[in-house]
Scaffold this active site. Structure first.
Site, PDB file in Angstrom:
ATOM      1  N   THR A 150      27.668  29.472  90.767  1.00  0.00           N
ATOM      2  CA  THR A 150      28.014  28.456  89.773  1.00  0.00           C
ATOM      3  C   THR A 150      27.134  28.565  88.525  1.00  0.00           C
ATOM      4  OG1 THR A 150      26.583  26.859  90.913  1.00  0.00           O
ATOM      5  CG2 THR A 150      28.933  26.800  91.434  1.00  0.00           C
ATOM      6  N   GLY A 151      26.260  29.570  88.469  1.00  0.00           N
ATOM      7  CA  GLY A 151      25.358  29.748  87.335  1.00  0.00           C
ATOM      8  C   GLY A 151      25.846  30.839  86.389  1.00  0.00           C
ATOM      9  N   ASP A 184      17.760  21.401  88.711  1.00  0.00           N
ATOM     10  CA  ASP A 184      18.037  22.519  89.613  1.00  0.00           C
ATOM     11  C   ASP A 184      17.039  23.652  89.427  1.00  0.00           C
ATOM     12  OD1 ASP A 184      20.140  21.160  90.660  1.00  0.00           O
ATOM     13  OD2 ASP A 184      21.715  22.408  89.784  1.00  0.00           O
ATOM     14  N   ASP A 239      20.099  34.437  91.670  1.00  0.00           N
ATOM     15  CA  ASP A 239      20.566  35.769  91.307  1.00  0.00           C
ATOM     16  C   ASP A 239      19.427  36.673  90.850  1.00  0.00           C
ATOM     17  OD1 ASP A 239      20.023  34.927  88.605  1.00  0.00           O
ATOM     18  OD2 ASP A 239      22.034  34.118  88.457  1.00  0.00           O
ATOM     19  N   SER A 268      29.584  31.931  84.342  1.00  0.00           N
ATOM     20  CA  SER A 268      29.701  32.102  82.891  1.00  0.00           C
ATOM     21  C   SER A 268      30.191  33.507  82.529  1.00  0.00           C
ATOM     22  CB  SER A 268      28.352  31.846  82.219  1.00  0.00           C
ATOM     23  OG  SER A 268      27.910  30.523  82.438  1.00  0.00           O
ATOM     24  N   ARG A 319      23.269  46.847  72.405  1.00  0.00           N
ATOM     25  CA  ARG A 319      23.940  48.065  72.830  1.00  0.00           C
ATOM     26  C   ARG A 319      24.119  48.022  74.340  1.00  0.00           C
ATOM     27  NH1 ARG A 319      20.164  51.366  75.103  1.00  0.00           N
ATOM     28  NH2 ARG A 319      17.984  50.840  74.697  1.00  0.00           N
ATOM     29  N   ARG A 363      12.762  27.042  91.590  1.00  0.00           N
ATOM     30  CA  ARG A 363      11.398  27.558  91.478  1.00  0.00           C
ATOM     31  C   ARG A 363      10.565  27.153  92.687  1.00  0.00           C
ATOM     32  NH1 ARG A 363       7.702  26.852  86.062  1.00  0.00           N
ATOM     33  NH2 ARG A 363       5.684  27.408  86.928  1.00  0.00           N
ATOM     34  N   ASP A 394      26.521  45.285  79.247  1.00  0.00           N
ATOM     35  CA  ASP A 394      25.309  44.558  78.852  1.00  0.00           C
ATOM     36  C   ASP A 394      24.398  44.314  80.045  1.00  0.00           C
ATOM     37  OD1 ASP A 394      26.131  44.447  76.255  1.00  0.00           O
ATOM     38  OD2 ASP A 394      26.386  42.275  76.162  1.00  0.00           O
TER      39      ASP A 394
END
Length: 279
Positions: free
Chosen positions: A175-176, A62, A135, A180, A145, A67, A164
């Site tokens: 789905t990437g 993928d 994304d 998560s 930090r 790319r 973060d």
């Protein structure tokens, strides 16, 4: 289809063994096949993409397909991925099935999907512009930090995060990293943005879904006690640029789309369940 263009991930096929096998099959069936001219890092040399291509065949996973979609964004021919990687959400054809896939392409027995892309522009202390299939992610740079981000939609402050980072995802990208980070999964042919904070220092950190016609701006604000912040922006986890306090990332729907040739009639939900090992 008569004219094919092959883009190969040399990490997956370093001796062009699979590539040559597919090229030979195409040419034996009276079609034309052109191999992409790539540099040592795998980028296609500018100005070498041929005209009148009917389909681009991407050998890899993928990541390779994403790319290729970014590098070929200005071209309109569809892409199909032959999976030499792992999950293969986008690269749907397995290596063992390439002849079946090619026969379908020869006979134009394929469907097509268009996936929206993002356009991101950095302004302020830095200047940069690029597109993304999955994304655009803004994260902290360096030490462990949190960073202060202000998120604007169509010029109006939506929210401020101490986090973060923040993910701006297309439906394809949900789905990437978005998944998560606890974000929702969106049917990939839809048109919308998903904003998902990463490890936000707040109780309410739900993702936000916006229209694809909106304009999103992420501003790196001053940290605690007026301290300058340091952050990074990445496009599809690849191209990276350092940001600082006052830098702004403006994200819109790109004028380009990723056009995929599709062989499978399997639903997205069934594919996701199978790929993610659900029951």
């Amino acid at each position: 289809m008569e004219r094919f263009y092959i883009i190969t991930n040399l990490m997956k096929d370093p001796d062009y063994g699979i590539t040559k096998e597919i090229q030979k099959y195409i040419e034996q069936h009276g079609r034309e096949c052109i191999l992409a001219k790539e540099d040592e890092q795998g980028f296609i040399f500018p100005g070498t993409v041929p005209e009148n291509v009917d389909c681009g065949i991407v050998l890899g996973g993928d990541g390779t397909l994403i790319r290729a979609a970014r590098e070929l964004a200005e071209y309109e021919f569809p892409l199909i991925g032959i999976n030499l990687g792992t999950l293969g959400f986008l690269a749907e054809v397995e290596r063992s099935d390439f002849s079946y896939a090619l026969e379908r392409l020869f006979k134009n027995q394929v469907g097509f999907e268009e996936r929206m892309m993002l356009s991101g522009e950095v302004s302020g202390n830095s200047s940069y512009q690029n597109v993304a299939v999955n994304d655009i992610v803004i994260t902290r740079d360096g030490s462990l930090r949190i960073v202060h981000f202000d998120v604007y939609v169509n010029g109006t402050l939506l929210n401020s995060y101490m986090a973060d980072g923040v993910i701006i995802s297309t439906p394809t990208g949900t789905t990437g990293y978005n998944l998560s980070a606890g974000g929702p999964v969106v049917e990939p042919t839809a048109s919308m943005f998903v904003i998902t904070p990463i490890c936000s220092h707040a109780l309410n950190t739900s993702s936000i879904v916006l229209s694809a016609e909106d304009t999103i701006e992420i501003v790196i604000s001053q940290g605690r006690y007026g301290k300058d912040e340091q952050a990074l922006v990445t496009f599809d986890g690849a191209d990276m640029l350092r940001l600082g306090t006052g830098d702004r990332v403006t994200i819109k729907r790109s004028d380009h789309v990723t056009r995929l040739a599709k062989l499978s009639e399997e639903s997205f939900m069934k594919t996701m369940r199978k790929k993610m090992k659900g029951n």
